[in-house]
Design a protein around this motif. Structure first.
Motif, PDB file in Angstrom:
ATOM      1  N   PRO A  38      68.364  -9.963 -59.840  1.00 28.07           N
ATOM      2  CA  PRO A  38      69.648  -9.858 -59.128  1.00 28.07           C
ATOM      3  C   PRO A  38      69.804 -10.927 -58.040  1.00 28.07           C
ATOM      4  CG  PRO A  38      68.653  -7.695 -59.367  1.00 28.07           C
ATOM      5  CD  PRO A  38      67.642  -8.684 -59.831  1.00 28.07           C
ATOM      6  N   LEU A  39      68.710 -11.270 -57.365  1.00 25.27           N
ATOM      7  CA  LEU A  39      68.779 -12.320 -56.341  1.00 25.27           C
ATOM      8  C   LEU A  39      69.025 -13.688 -56.974  1.00 25.27           C
ATOM      9  CD1 LEU A  39      65.854 -11.201 -54.020  1.00 25.27           C
ATOM     10  CD2 LEU A  39      68.298 -10.981 -53.590  1.00 25.27           C
ATOM     11  N   ILE A  40      68.407 -13.929 -58.119  1.00 30.91           N
ATOM     12  CA  ILE A  40      68.613 -15.202 -58.826  1.00 30.91           C
ATOM     13  C   ILE A  40      70.068 -15.315 -59.273  1.00 30.91           C
ATOM     14  CG2 ILE A  40      68.038 -16.468 -60.940  1.00 30.91           C
ATOM     15  CD1 ILE A  40      65.135 -15.490 -60.551  1.00 30.91           C
ATOM     16  N   GLU A  41      70.626 -14.231 -59.802  1.00 31.43           N
ATOM     17  CA  GLU A  41      72.039 -14.238 -60.213  1.00 31.43           C
ATOM     18  C   GLU A  41      72.951 -14.466 -59.010  1.00 31.43           C
ATOM     19  OE1 GLU A  41      73.241 -14.336 -63.269  1.00 31.43           O
ATOM     20  OE2 GLU A  41      71.159 -14.343 -63.954  1.00 31.43           O
ATOM     21  N   GLU A  42      72.625 -13.843 -57.889  1.00 31.66           N
ATOM     22  CA  GLU A  42      73.404 -14.022 -56.665  1.00 31.66           C
ATOM     23  C   GLU A  42      73.375 -15.485 -56.221  1.00 31.66           C
ATOM     24  OE1 GLU A  42      72.517 -12.764 -52.139  1.00 31.66           O
ATOM     25  OE2 GLU A  42      72.667 -11.079 -53.538  1.00 31.66           O
ATOM     26  N   LEU A  43      72.206 -16.098 -56.282  1.00 31.78           N
ATOM     27  CA  LEU A  43      72.072 -17.507 -55.902  1.00 31.78           C
ATOM     28  C   LEU A  43      72.852 -18.415 -56.853  1.00 31.78           C
ATOM     29  CD1 LEU A  43      68.349 -17.523 -54.856  1.00 31.78           C
ATOM     30  CD2 LEU A  43      70.248 -18.284 -53.437  1.00 31.78           C
ATOM     31  N   ARG A  44      72.816 -18.122 -58.138  1.00 30.32           N
ATOM     32  CA  ARG A  44      73.575 -18.935 -59.103  1.00 30.32           C
ATOM     33  C   ARG A  44      75.068 -18.835 -58.835  1.00 30.32           C
ATOM     34  NH1 ARG A  44      69.954 -17.352 -64.294  1.00 30.32           N
ATOM     35  NH2 ARG A  44      68.301 -18.869 -63.918  1.00 30.32           N
ATOM     36  N   THR A  45      75.521 -17.632 -58.510  1.00 26.69           N
ATOM     37  CA  THR A  45      76.932 -17.442 -58.181  1.00 26.69           C
ATOM     38  C   THR A  45      77.293 -18.239 -56.934  1.00 26.69           C
ATOM     39  OG1 THR A  45      76.876 -15.229 -59.135  1.00 26.69           O
ATOM     40  CG2 THR A  45      78.691 -15.715 -57.639  1.00 26.69           C
ATOM     41  N   GLU A  46      76.417 -18.189 -55.920  1.00 27.61           N
ATOM     42  CA  GLU A  46      76.654 -18.963 -54.694  1.00 27.61           C
ATOM     43  C   GLU A  46      76.699 -20.459 -54.986  1.00 27.61           C
ATOM     44  OE1 GLU A  46      73.701 -17.909 -51.809  1.00 27.61           O
ATOM     45  OE2 GLU A  46      74.332 -15.822 -51.752  1.00 27.61           O
ATOM     46  N   GLU A  47      75.795 -20.933 -55.846  1.00 24.98           N
ATOM     47  CA  GLU A  47      75.767 -22.354 -56.187  1.00 24.98           C
ATOM     48  C   GLU A  47      77.040 -22.773 -56.928  1.00 24.98           C
ATOM     49  OE1 GLU A  47      72.146 -22.949 -58.355  1.00 24.98           O
ATOM     50  OE2 GLU A  47      70.898 -22.583 -56.596  1.00 24.98           O
ATOM     51  N   GLN A  48      77.516 -21.918 -57.838  1.00 26.40           N
ATOM     52  CA  GLN A  48      78.763 -22.223 -58.545  1.00 26.40           C
ATOM     53  C   GLN A  48      79.939 -22.247 -57.588  1.00 26.40           C
ATOM     54  OE1 GLN A  48      78.827 -19.157 -61.505  1.00 26.40           O
ATOM     55  NE2 GLN A  48      77.492 -20.269 -62.919  1.00 26.40           N
ATOM     56  N   GLU A  49      79.959 -21.302 -56.655  1.00 27.46           N
ATOM     57  CA  GLU A  49      81.029 -21.258 -55.669  1.00 27.46           C
ATOM     58  C   GLU A  49      80.983 -22.491 -54.769  1.00 27.46           C
ATOM     59  OE1 GLU A  49      82.066 -18.384 -51.960  1.00 27.46           O
ATOM     60  OE2 GLU A  49      81.585 -17.392 -53.859  1.00 27.46           O
ATOM     61  N   ARG A  50      79.770 -22.881 -54.349  1.00 30.43           N
ATOM     62  CA  ARG A  50      79.610 -24.065 -53.513  1.00 30.43           C
ATOM     63  C   ARG A  50      80.060 -25.317 -54.262  1.00 30.43           C
ATOM     64  NH1 ARG A  50      74.580 -23.416 -52.550  1.00 30.43           N
ATOM     65  NH2 ARG A  50      74.915 -22.024 -50.797  1.00 30.43           N
ATOM     66  N   ALA A  51      79.700 -25.411 -55.545  1.00 33.82           N
ATOM     67  CA  ALA A  51      80.111 -26.563 -56.348  1.00 33.82           C
ATOM     68  C   ALA A  51      81.627 -26.598 -56.508  1.00 33.82           C
ATOM     69  CB  ALA A  51      79.438 -26.517 -57.715  1.00 33.82           C
ATOM     70  N   ALA A  52      82.227 -25.432 -56.665  1.00 34.85           N
ATOM     71  CA  ALA A  52      83.692 -25.373 -56.784  1.00 34.85           C
ATOM     72  C   ALA A  52      84.358 -25.843 -55.500  1.00 34.85           C
ATOM     73  CB  ALA A  52      84.135 -23.958 -57.138  1.00 34.85           C
ATOM     74  N   TRP A  53      83.825 -25.429 -54.367  1.00 38.85           N
ATOM     75  CA  TRP A  53      84.405 -25.849 -53.088  1.00 38.85           C
ATOM     76  C   TRP A  53      84.150 -27.326 -52.815  1.00 38.85           C
ATOM     77  CZ3 TRP A  53      88.077 -23.699 -50.475  1.00 38.85           C
ATOM     78  CH2 TRP A  53      88.274 -22.325 -50.538  1.00 38.85           C
ATOM     79  N   ASP A  54      82.997 -27.838 -53.281  1.00 41.29           N
ATOM     80  CA  ASP A  54      82.681 -29.247 -53.070  1.00 41.29           C
ATOM     81  C   ASP A  54      83.577 -30.163 -53.892  1.00 41.29           C
ATOM     82  OD1 ASP A  54      80.738 -28.618 -51.267  1.00 41.29           O
ATOM     83  OD2 ASP A  54      79.055 -28.896 -52.642  1.00 41.29           O
ATOM     84  N   THR A  55      84.160 -29.659 -54.960  1.00 41.74           N
ATOM     85  CA  THR A  55      84.996 -30.501 -55.815  1.00 41.74           C
ATOM     86  C   THR A  55      86.482 -30.228 -55.633  1.00 41.74           C
ATOM     87  OG1 THR A  55      84.778 -28.902 -57.618  1.00 41.74           O
ATOM     88  CG2 THR A  55      83.195 -30.718 -57.576  1.00 41.74           C
ATOM     89  N   VAL A  56      86.827 -29.464 -54.622  1.00 36.60           N
ATOM     90  CA  VAL A  56      88.242 -29.166 -54.347  1.00 36.60           C
ATOM     91  C   VAL A  56      88.938 -30.448 -53.910  1.00 36.60           C
ATOM     92  CG1 VAL A  56      89.815 -27.971 -52.771  1.00 36.60           C
ATOM     93  CG2 VAL A  56      87.897 -26.759 -53.780  1.00 36.60           C
ATOM     94  N   LYS A  57      90.093 -30.681 -54.490  1.00 41.28           N
ATOM     95  CA  LYS A  57      90.886 -31.854 -54.104  1.00 41.28           C
ATOM     96  C   LYS A  57      92.070 -31.375 -53.277  1.00 41.28           C
ATOM     97  CE  LYS A  57      89.510 -34.703 -57.908  1.00 41.28           C
ATOM     98  NZ  LYS A  57      89.909 -35.613 -58.953  1.00 41.28           N
ATOM     99  N   VAL A  58      92.224 -31.956 -52.141  1.00 42.03           N
ATOM    100  CA  VAL A  58      93.314 -31.592 -51.243  1.00 42.03           C
ATOM    101  C   VAL A  58      94.483 -32.529 -51.488  1.00 42.03           C
ATOM    102  CG1 VAL A  58      94.000 -31.324 -48.838  1.00 42.03           C
ATOM    103  CG2 VAL A  58      91.659 -30.790 -49.538  1.00 42.03           C
ATOM    104  N   LYS A  59      95.628 -31.944 -51.728  1.00 44.21           N
ATOM    105  CA  LYS A  59      96.833 -32.762 -51.937  1.00 44.21           C
ATOM    106  C   LYS A  59      97.639 -32.738 -50.634  1.00 44.21           C
ATOM    107  CE  LYS A  59      97.333 -31.866 -56.834  1.00 44.21           C
ATOM    108  NZ  LYS A  59      98.192 -31.351 -57.901  1.00 44.21           N
ATOM    109  N   LYS A  60      98.009 -33.914 -50.217  1.00 50.44           N
ATOM    110  CA  LYS A  60      98.817 -34.017 -49.005  1.00 50.44           C
ATOM    111  C   LYS A  60     100.271 -33.819 -49.355  1.00 50.44           C
ATOM    112  CE  LYS A  60      95.694 -36.977 -46.494  1.00 50.44           C
ATOM    113  NZ  LYS A  60      95.547 -38.196 -45.739  1.00 50.44           N
ATOM    114  N   ASP A  61     100.912 -33.002 -48.570  1.00 52.49           N
ATOM    115  CA  ASP A  61     102.326 -32.706 -48.765  1.00 52.49           C
ATOM    116  C   ASP A  61     103.147 -33.817 -48.114  1.00 52.49           C
ATOM    117  OD1 ASP A  61     104.369 -31.212 -49.744  1.00 52.49           O
ATOM    118  OD2 ASP A  61     104.444 -29.852 -48.033  1.00 52.49           O
ATOM    119  N   LYS A  62     104.084 -34.384 -48.834  1.00 47.72           N
ATOM    120  CA  LYS A  62     104.905 -35.479 -48.302  1.00 47.72           C
ATOM    121  C   LYS A  62     106.176 -34.899 -47.712  1.00 47.72           C
ATOM    122  CE  LYS A  62     103.229 -38.765 -51.663  1.00 47.72           C
ATOM    123  NZ  LYS A  62     103.592 -39.699 -52.709  1.00 47.72           N
ATOM    124  N   HIS A  63     106.201 -34.797 -46.402  1.00 49.91           N
ATOM    125  CA  HIS A  63     107.409 -34.333 -45.700  1.00 49.91           C
ATOM    126  C   HIS A  63     107.929 -35.373 -44.804  1.00 49.91           C
ATOM    127  CE1 HIS A  63     107.718 -30.303 -47.125  1.00 49.91           C
ATOM    128  NE2 HIS A  63     106.513 -29.973 -46.713  1.00 49.91           N
TER     129      HIS A  63
END
Length: 129
Positions: A104-129
């Motif tokens: 269960p701890l290994i699965e928890e860590l894998r989930t955390e790593e996937q979440e971290r990878a998802a956040w690390d690859t987030v692209k922020v789009k600037k709104d043109k106003h």
């Protein structure tokens, strides 16, 4: 042959099917008895390979008592192996005691790593106003 169950692991697929469970449970129990690790006082998760980072982090997250118990079981099994002996039958690990404590701890860590990878690859789009 690759099996794909739309995101389900094979274990989850088997446990969700009563017919498969009735068929495979006796096979799994027989395999665990034949493996002999319970006769040495070990649990299944004691046999997992520790040399990867995820397993090391999971082991570091164990409680102090569980860490001590794991070390004791591993040392005891090593000593029994050297002496070519098994524990007395009354000291064997029962199937009820052989619960997954590290997975269960290994699965928890894998989930955390996937979440971290998802956040690390987030692209922020600037709104043109």
């Amino acid at each position: 042959m690759v099996l794909a169950f739309s995101g389900l692991s094979l274990a989850k697929y088997v446990t969700s099917s009563p017919a498969l469970m009735r068929f495979l449970k006796p096979v799994a129990d027989a395999y665990a008895r034949a493996a002999g690790y319970r006769k040495m006082g070990l649990r299944y998760d004691d046999l997992l390979i520790e040399e990867n980072d995820t397993a090391q982090k999971a082991i570091s997250r164990l409680s102090e008592r569980e860490t001590y118990d794991r070390a004791f079981r591993l040392r005891q099994a090593t000593q029994l192996s050297v002496l070519h002996r098994q524990l007395p039958k009354e000291q064997w690990v029962t199937p009820q005691e052989d619960r997954r404590y590290l997975n269960p701890l290994i699965e928890e860590l894998r989930t955390e790593e996937q979440e971290r990878a998802a956040w690390d690859t987030v692209k922020v789009k600037k709104d043109k106003h």
